[in-house]
Design a protein around this motif. Structure first.
Motif, mmCIF file in Angstrom:
data_model
loop_
_atom_site.group_PDB
_atom_site.id
_atom_site.type_symbol
_atom_site.label_atom_id
_atom_site.label_comp_id
_atom_site.label_asym_id
_atom_site.label_seq_id
_atom_site.Cartn_x
_atom_site.Cartn_y
_atom_site.Cartn_z
ATOM 1 N N VAL A 97 -5.666 29.723 6.599
ATOM 2 C CA VAL A 97 -4.978 31.184 7.011
ATOM 3 C C VAL A 97 -5.089 31.406 6.148
ATOM 4 C CG1 VAL A 97 -3.259 32.767 7.886
ATOM 5 C CG2 VAL A 97 -3.258 30.787 8.944
ATOM 6 N N PRO A 98 -5.897 33.123 5.638
ATOM 7 C CA PRO A 98 -6.272 33.784 4.565
ATOM 8 C C PRO A 98 -5.168 34.502 4.075
ATOM 9 C CG PRO A 98 -7.473 35.303 6.800
ATOM 10 C CD PRO A 98 -6.830 33.853 6.947
ATOM 11 N N VAL A 99 -5.073 34.655 3.025
ATOM 12 C CA VAL A 99 -3.721 35.389 2.076
ATOM 13 C C VAL A 99 -4.165 36.647 1.577
ATOM 14 C CG1 VAL A 99 -2.023 34.655 0.199
ATOM 15 C CG2 VAL A 99 -3.549 33.285 1.650
ATOM 16 N N PRO A 100 -3.909 38.025 2.251
ATOM 17 C CA PRO A 100 -3.207 38.894 1.489
ATOM 18 C C PRO A 100 -2.452 39.016 0.467
ATOM 19 C CG PRO A 100 -1.471 38.574 3.082
ATOM 20 C CD PRO A 100 -2.803 37.748 2.948
ATOM 21 N N THR A 101 -2.867 39.988 -0.121
ATOM 22 C CA THR A 101 -2.485 40.605 -1.576
ATOM 23 C C THR A 101 -1.245 40.886 -0.731
ATOM 24 O OG1 THR A 101 -4.260 40.641 -2.795
ATOM 25 C CG2 THR A 101 -2.650 41.846 -3.646
ATOM 26 N N THR A 102 -0.138 40.561 -1.718
ATOM 27 C CA THR A 102 1.100 41.072 -1.137
ATOM 28 C C THR A 102 2.107 40.765 -2.125
ATOM 29 O OG1 THR A 102 2.741 41.128 0.495
ATOM 30 C CG2 THR A 102 1.815 39.513 0.378
ATOM 31 N N ARG A 103 3.571 40.310 -2.123
ATOM 32 C CA ARG A 103 4.493 39.683 -2.633
ATOM 33 C C ARG A 103 5.190 39.039 -1.826
ATOM 34 N NH1 ARG A 103 5.468 41.409 -7.904
ATOM 35 N NH2 ARG A 103 7.368 40.889 -7.671
ATOM 36 N N ALA A 104 5.849 37.794 -1.690
ATOM 37 C CA ALA A 104 6.312 36.497 -1.243
ATOM 38 C C ALA A 104 7.733 35.734 -1.690
ATOM 39 C CB ALA A 104 5.172 35.743 -0.682
ATOM 40 N N ASP A 105 8.332 35.056 -1.249
ATOM 41 C CA ASP A 105 9.811 34.484 -1.822
ATOM 42 C C ASP A 105 8.637 33.537 -1.896
ATOM 43 O OD1 ASP A 105 11.361 36.250 -2.156
ATOM 44 O OD2 ASP A 105 12.260 35.473 0.658
ATOM 45 N N VAL A 106 8.438 31.873 -3.330
ATOM 46 C CA VAL A 106 8.004 31.196 -3.178
ATOM 47 C C VAL A 106 9.157 29.129 -3.913
ATOM 48 C CG1 VAL A 106 6.090 29.918 -4.941
ATOM 49 C CG2 VAL A 106 5.838 32.949 -3.815
ATOM 50 N N VAL A 107 8.356 29.167 -2.650
ATOM 51 C CA VAL A 107 9.100 27.290 -2.649
ATOM 52 C C VAL A 107 8.539 26.615 -3.275
ATOM 53 C CG1 VAL A 107 10.009 25.394 -1.549
ATOM 54 C CG2 VAL A 107 10.045 27.977 -0.770
ATOM 55 N N MET A 136 14.128 24.817 1.470
ATOM 56 C CA MET A 136 12.858 25.074 2.335
ATOM 57 C C MET A 136 13.772 25.907 3.906
ATOM 58 S SD MET A 136 9.363 25.042 3.170
ATOM 59 C CE MET A 136 8.839 23.299 2.044
ATOM 60 N N ALA A 137 14.222 25.514 4.611
ATOM 61 C CA ALA A 137 15.159 26.236 5.553
ATOM 62 C C ALA A 137 15.807 27.319 5.207
ATOM 63 C CB ALA A 137 15.964 25.367 6.078
ATOM 64 N N SER A 138 16.078 27.848 4.026
ATOM 65 C CA SER A 138 17.103 28.729 3.829
ATOM 66 C C SER A 138 15.403 30.892 3.745
ATOM 67 C CB SER A 138 17.491 28.578 1.894
ATOM 68 O OG SER A 138 16.067 28.682 1.238
ATOM 69 N N VAL A 139 14.472 29.664 3.753
ATOM 70 C CA VAL A 139 13.477 30.939 3.955
ATOM 71 C C VAL A 139 12.704 31.284 5.128
ATOM 72 C CG1 VAL A 139 11.200 31.427 2.363
ATOM 73 C CG2 VAL A 139 12.809 30.336 1.384
ATOM 74 N N ARG A 140 12.843 32.142 5.325
ATOM 75 C CA ARG A 140 12.364 33.293 6.402
ATOM 76 C C ARG A 140 10.825 32.698 6.631
ATOM 77 N NH1 ARG A 140 14.795 35.181 10.690
ATOM 78 N NH2 ARG A 140 12.941 36.146 12.653
ATOM 79 N N THR A 141 10.433 33.611 5.437
ATOM 80 C CA THR A 141 9.082 34.433 5.615
ATOM 81 C C THR A 141 8.607 34.203 4.166
ATOM 82 O OG1 THR A 141 9.269 34.828 7.445
ATOM 83 C CG2 THR A 141 6.799 35.431 5.704
ATOM 84 N N GLY A 142 7.752 33.160 3.638
ATOM 85 C CA GLY A 142 7.248 33.248 2.894
ATOM 86 C C GLY A 142 6.393 31.943 2.081
ATOM 87 N N GLU A 171 -4.599 25.807 -4.518
ATOM 88 C CA GLU A 171 -5.375 25.026 -3.284
ATOM 89 C C GLU A 171 -4.406 24.534 -2.284
ATOM 90 O OE1 GLU A 171 -8.509 23.280 -5.445
ATOM 91 O OE2 GLU A 171 -9.835 24.899 -5.272
ATOM 92 N N ARG A 172 -3.446 24.450 -2.034
ATOM 93 C CA ARG A 172 -2.599 23.443 -1.788
ATOM 94 C C ARG A 172 -1.121 23.966 -1.801
ATOM 95 N NH1 ARG A 172 -3.874 17.223 -1.705
ATOM 96 N NH2 ARG A 172 -5.686 17.799 -1.431
ATOM 97 N N ALA A 173 -1.618 25.098 0.142
ATOM 98 C CA ALA A 173 0.201 25.294 0.158
ATOM 99 C C ALA A 173 -0.197 26.176 1.685
ATOM 100 C CB ALA A 173 0.168 26.733 -0.580
ATOM 101 N N ARG A 174 1.217 26.211 2.143
ATOM 102 C CA ARG A 174 1.776 26.213 3.848
ATOM 103 C C ARG A 174 2.739 27.288 3.708
ATOM 104 N NH1 ARG A 174 0.050 23.212 7.234
ATOM 105 N NH2 ARG A 174 -1.753 21.307 6.988
#
Length: 374
Positions: free
Chosen positions: A138-148, A273-279, A302-305
């Motif tokens: 999936v392409p990644v938009p330029t944004t801000r996100a929570d990260v694990v 991981m379970a504590s993140v709603r969207t990230g 290069e390796r993320a979900r």
């Protein structure tokens, strides 16, 4: 190389008679002999063949395999006449790339020796699977996100954002993590440099100036308390001088990391991981850079979900995560698990093998930049 040749490399001059005598008494092992070199070459050929068998499904693609192998043995001495010998330190890194249809799948492996046939075959298969994942990413938009970050990715981040800023003392006033007045990171963070750790890729009892190594606590419960130094520098705490010198050739030694540890926390990794709603879940960082003067860092991923309601979603296309050391002033969660990873680190034209261990780490909103916008 014989002992006589090694002795011939020692400079002559006043005061070195005792040094030569002490060196001659050492049980010196010769550097790599031709038979060993031939064994490495033969082993590399076997690895290439096994990778190809594992990647047999890549009929429409191109297979590239990069293998770095080395064995380092060194003899050194100090101006005080102390002679020491660094033990043999073999290291090997294999990087497999399967390219096709405009997409590349990459898989890496590091160890003390060449991988066995089964491991090499699995590298080829994993690179093919990775290419397949990226073809549907999936392409990644330029944004801000929570990260694990996985333990491997978290170790890389700590190495870049904290470790490099604490190498040496002369420019300490300009380093973001230890500027005037001190900077306090999150109390969950404790960072230790330990060249003798059994988890280190290339452990060492002595640094490249002959100074004994040992664990150095860099960050204690969020407080920056020490730095890495060479013999001519005194550490931030004043408790030690030297022990962190490294060099990849004959040029001057620099204070460098060898094995960096982010101590684990108390959170269950699955619950993090379970504590993140969207990230975003980062499994592996391809490469990274950091500016120790202002604390800014950039990670190429290069390796993320995608994380959707605490569950891993589809793979993401290559993107960048950007932030500053300020992101480490408030950590959302720190796992109790530990992962170890290895890599080559370059500074001032010198490349040395390094390693790091760390748990799963959750950070608040970081800047996410798609590769097309970078």
């Amino acid at each position: 190389m014989t002992r006589d040749l090694l002795m011939g490399l020692l400079p002559s001059g006043p005061g070195l008679t005792e040094v030569r005598a002490a060196a001659a008494a050492q049980d010196l092992e010769p550097p790599v002999v031709p038979e060993v070199v031939e064994a490495w070459v033969a082993g590399t050929a076997a690895v290439l063949g096994a990778v190809g068998r594992g990647a047999d499904g890549r009929r429409d693609g191109e297979l590239r395999v990069t293998t770095l192998v080395g064995v380092r043995r060194a003899l050194a001495w100090s101006s005080q006449g102390r002679v020491f010998r660094t033990v043999a330190t073999p290291f090997c890194r294999v990087r497999v790339t399967v390219h096709g249809g405009g997409v590349s799948g990459v898989e890496s492996w590091s160890g003390d020796v060449l991988p066995d046939v089964a491991t090499a075959e699995s590298l080829g298969a994993a690179a093919v699977a990775r290419r397949s994942d990226l073809a549907h990413a999936v392409p990644v938009p330029t944004t801000r996100a929570d990260v694990v970050l996985s333990g491997r990715a978290a170790g890389y981040l700590v190495h870049e954002a904290i470790g490099h800023a604490l190498e040496g003392t002369r420019a300490s006033a300009g380093h973001a993590v230890r500027r005037a007045g001190g900077r306090r990171l999150d109390p969950m963070l404790t960072v230790v440099e330990d060249a003798r750790s059994p988890q280190a890729w290339v452990p060492a009892r002595y640094d490249d100036e002959g100074t004994s190594t040992g664990p150095v606590v860099l960050v204690a419960e969020g407080a920056v308390v020490d730095t890495l130094t060479v013999s001519r520098e005194r550490s931030l705490s004043g408790a030690h001088r030297g022990g962190n010198a490294r060099r990849s050739g004959l040029s001057g030694a620099r204070p460098r990391m060898r094995h960096t540890i982010l101590a684990p926390g108390a959170d269950d990794a699955d619950q993090v991981m379970a504590s993140v709603r969207t990230g975003i879940y980062v499994d592996e960082v391809d490469y990274a850079s950091a500016d120790p003067r202002d604390g800014d860092f950039s990670l190429r991923v290069e390796r993320a979900r995608l994380i959707d309601r605490g569950v891993l979603g589809p793979p993401l296309r290559t993107h960048f995560l950007r932030g500053s050391v300020a992101a480490l002033e408030h950590v959302e969660a720190l796992g109790s698990d530990v992962s170890v990873d290895r890599g080559m680190c370059g500074r001032g034209g010198q490349w040395v093998p390094v390693s790091y261990s760390a748990p799963t780490l959750r950070l608040g909103a970081l800047s996410v930049v798609g590769e097309a916008d970078a």
